[in-house]
Scaffold this motif. Structure first.
Motif, PDB file in Angstrom:
ATOM      1  N   ARG A   1       0.828  -1.212   0.000  1.00 40.16           N
ATOM      2  CA  ARG A   1       0.000   0.000   0.000  1.00 40.16           C
ATOM      3  C   ARG A   1       0.862   1.262   0.000  1.00 40.16           C
ATOM      4  O   ARG A   1       0.476   2.287  -0.583  1.00 40.16           O
ATOM      5  CB  ARG A   1      -0.917  -0.002   1.221  1.00 40.16           C
TER       6      ARG A   1
ATOM      7  N   VAL B   1       1.538   1.905  -3.512  1.00 42.01           N
ATOM      8  CA  VAL B   1       0.336   2.376  -4.194  1.00 42.01           C
ATOM      9  C   VAL B   1       0.061   3.830  -3.839  1.00 42.01           C
ATOM     10  O   VAL B   1      -0.283   4.650  -4.704  1.00 42.01           O
ATOM     11  CB  VAL B   1      -0.863   1.476  -3.848  1.00 42.01           C
ATOM     12  N   GLU B   2       0.214   4.184  -2.583  1.00 41.87           N
ATOM     13  CA  GLU B   2      -0.030   5.560  -2.178  1.00 41.87           C
ATOM     14  C   GLU B   2       1.020   6.510  -2.752  1.00 41.87           C
ATOM     15  O   GLU B   2       0.789   7.719  -2.835  1.00 41.87           O
ATOM     16  CB  GLU B   2      -0.098   5.653  -0.653  1.00 41.87           C
TER      17      GLU B   2
ATOM     18  N   ARG C   1      -3.864  -7.856  -3.490  1.00 43.65           N
ATOM     19  CA  ARG C   1      -3.310  -6.503  -3.668  1.00 43.65           C
ATOM     20  C   ARG C   1      -3.961  -5.822  -4.866  1.00 43.65           C
ATOM     21  O   ARG C   1      -4.237  -4.619  -4.835  1.00 43.65           O
ATOM     22  CB  ARG C   1      -1.803  -6.561  -3.870  1.00 43.65           C
TER      23      ARG C   1
ATOM     24  N   SER D   1      -6.195  -2.417  -4.015  1.00 43.73           N
ATOM     25  CA  SER D   1      -5.615  -1.180  -4.538  1.00 43.73           C
ATOM     26  C   SER D   1      -6.067  -0.893  -5.960  1.00 43.73           C
ATOM     27  O   SER D   1      -5.622   0.083  -6.560  1.00 43.73           O
ATOM     28  CB  SER D   1      -4.081  -1.241  -4.473  1.00 43.73           C
TER      29      SER D   1
ATOM     30  N   ARG E   1     -10.665   3.114 -10.385  1.00 45.62           N
ATOM     31  CA  ARG E   1     -10.459   3.800  -9.110  1.00 45.62           C
ATOM     32  C   ARG E   1     -11.422   4.970  -8.949  1.00 45.62           C
ATOM     33  O   ARG E   1     -11.797   5.325  -7.832  1.00 45.62           O
ATOM     34  CB  ARG E   1      -9.010   4.285  -9.006  1.00 45.62           C
TER      35      ARG E   1
ATOM     36  N   HIS F   1      -9.698   1.303  -3.463  1.00 45.60           N
ATOM     37  CA  HIS F   1      -8.527   2.175  -3.403  1.00 45.60           C
ATOM     38  C   HIS F   1      -8.833   3.438  -2.611  1.00 45.60           C
ATOM     39  O   HIS F   1      -8.067   3.844  -1.734  1.00 45.60           O
ATOM     40  CB  HIS F   1      -8.081   2.517  -4.830  1.00 45.60           C
TER      41      HIS F   1
ATOM     42  N   TRP G   1      -9.675   2.822   1.388  1.00 48.88           N
ATOM     43  CA  TRP G   1      -8.670   2.127   2.202  1.00 48.88           C
ATOM     44  C   TRP G   1      -8.567   2.720   3.609  1.00 48.88           C
ATOM     45  O   TRP G   1      -8.552   2.014   4.607  1.00 48.88           O
ATOM     46  CB  TRP G   1      -7.318   2.187   1.497  1.00 48.88           C
TER      47      TRP G   1
END
Length: 298
Positions: free
Chosen positions: A169, A172-173, A201, A205, A271, A279, A282
């Motif tokens: 994550r 991803v962030e 995952r 995400s 997303r 996403h 979260w």
């Protein structure tokens, strides 16, 4: 970042017993050439694919885990240079098979190099398996990162790392829309752990996850003697993706490339307007966990 869809190739790559470095060069060159000729612009090789190089040393070295690590350092620059050259010549991005890279006396990291037509950078594995930490003395290296490439922003989660949601994550962030998961597992259970993790995952995400396993047997090697897996490309089971999230998966233990079209605009769309918004949502789970902990302590 390119908005144009591209072809990615992820390998179920067989461990081998080469007789010379020239044979290793020929094998990797042949694999890269095949994928490039099929139109792939991103090529993913497995965790510890480099360990076949240990076959080039004498019996004493290749049967000893510690001696292998020291000896392999004499080949690491040539191994990296080979992938860098192939990336330039074919105009592709290659995640080379990870290498036990020495950074200090008796300190080795499981390092995967991402080679592009314009340069190279690496990702070290973050969390070691029991074998790596208890028997092989491989340790965690530099922190997780993301790579800005002309194909898009991607992250690399080496095998066991993919099983830790907060680690991925963080990538991803930092903007990753594509996760590369090179793996090396010695049992079907290990393969399924990595595959399930990659799919989880991709779901949470809302991104792509590409799994590349080492396959086959090398009885001469105490490090990669048995290897089980199937190459696959996964996405979120949501709008614009297959209902089960499986874009493509190869046969179990069948060497070869699998190919998939990667469209990062599809990631942006799902997303922004998916059936669910994992996403975006979260952060909402943190309060829920804190609330549960408070309730249990009463």
């Amino acid at each position: 970042m390119s908005k144009t869809p591209f072809i990615a190739a992820t390998a179920a790559f067989p461990v081998s017993e080469p007789r010379s470095f020239a044979e290793v060069q020929d094998t990797i060159t042949r694999w890269v050439t095949e994928a490039a000729q099929r139109g792939a612009r991103l090529l993913v090789f497995p965790e510890y694919a480099s360990m076949s190089l240990a076959a080039l040393f004498d019996e004493r070295v290749r049967s000893d885990l510690s001696a292998q690590l020291d000896a392999l350092q004499t080949l690491r620059d040539d191994y990296l240079a080979l992938h860098e050259r192939l990336a330039r010549e074919h105009g592709v991005h290659i995640l080379a098979g990870s290498f036990p890279w020495q950074t200090a006396p008796q300190r080795f990291h499981n390092r995967a190099w991402l080679c592009t037509p314009h340069g190279s950078d690496y990702q070290d594995k973050q969390i070691m398996t029991r074998f790596e930490r208890e028997q092989w003395a491989i340790s965690s290296g530099d922190a997780a990162k993301v790579f800005d490439t002309e194909l898009g922003r991607l992250g690399v989660a080496i095998c066991y790392d993919s099983e830790f949601p907060l680690l991925v994550r963080s990538q991803v962030e930092a903007g990753a829309q594509l996760l590369l998961v090179p793996s090396c597992t010695d049992a079907a259970a290990g393969y399924h752990r990595v595959r399930v993790a990659a799919q989880a995952r991709a779901l949470e995400s809302q991104c792509y996850a590409l799994v590349s396993p080492l396959v086959g047997e090398a009885p001469w090697s105490p490090a990669v003697d048995v290897n089980v897996g199937a190459a696959g490309v996964y996405g979120p089971p949501d709008r614009g993706f297959p209902d089960d999230g499986v874009l493509v998966v190869g046969g179990l233990n069948e060497p070869g490339w699998v190919y998939a079209a990667i469209d990062l605009e599809a990631v942006e769309r799902v997303r922004a307007n998916g059936q669910v918004l994992n996403h975006r949502h979260w952060g909402e789970q943190r309060g829920g966990v804190a609330g549960l902990a408070s309730l249990l302590l009463r």
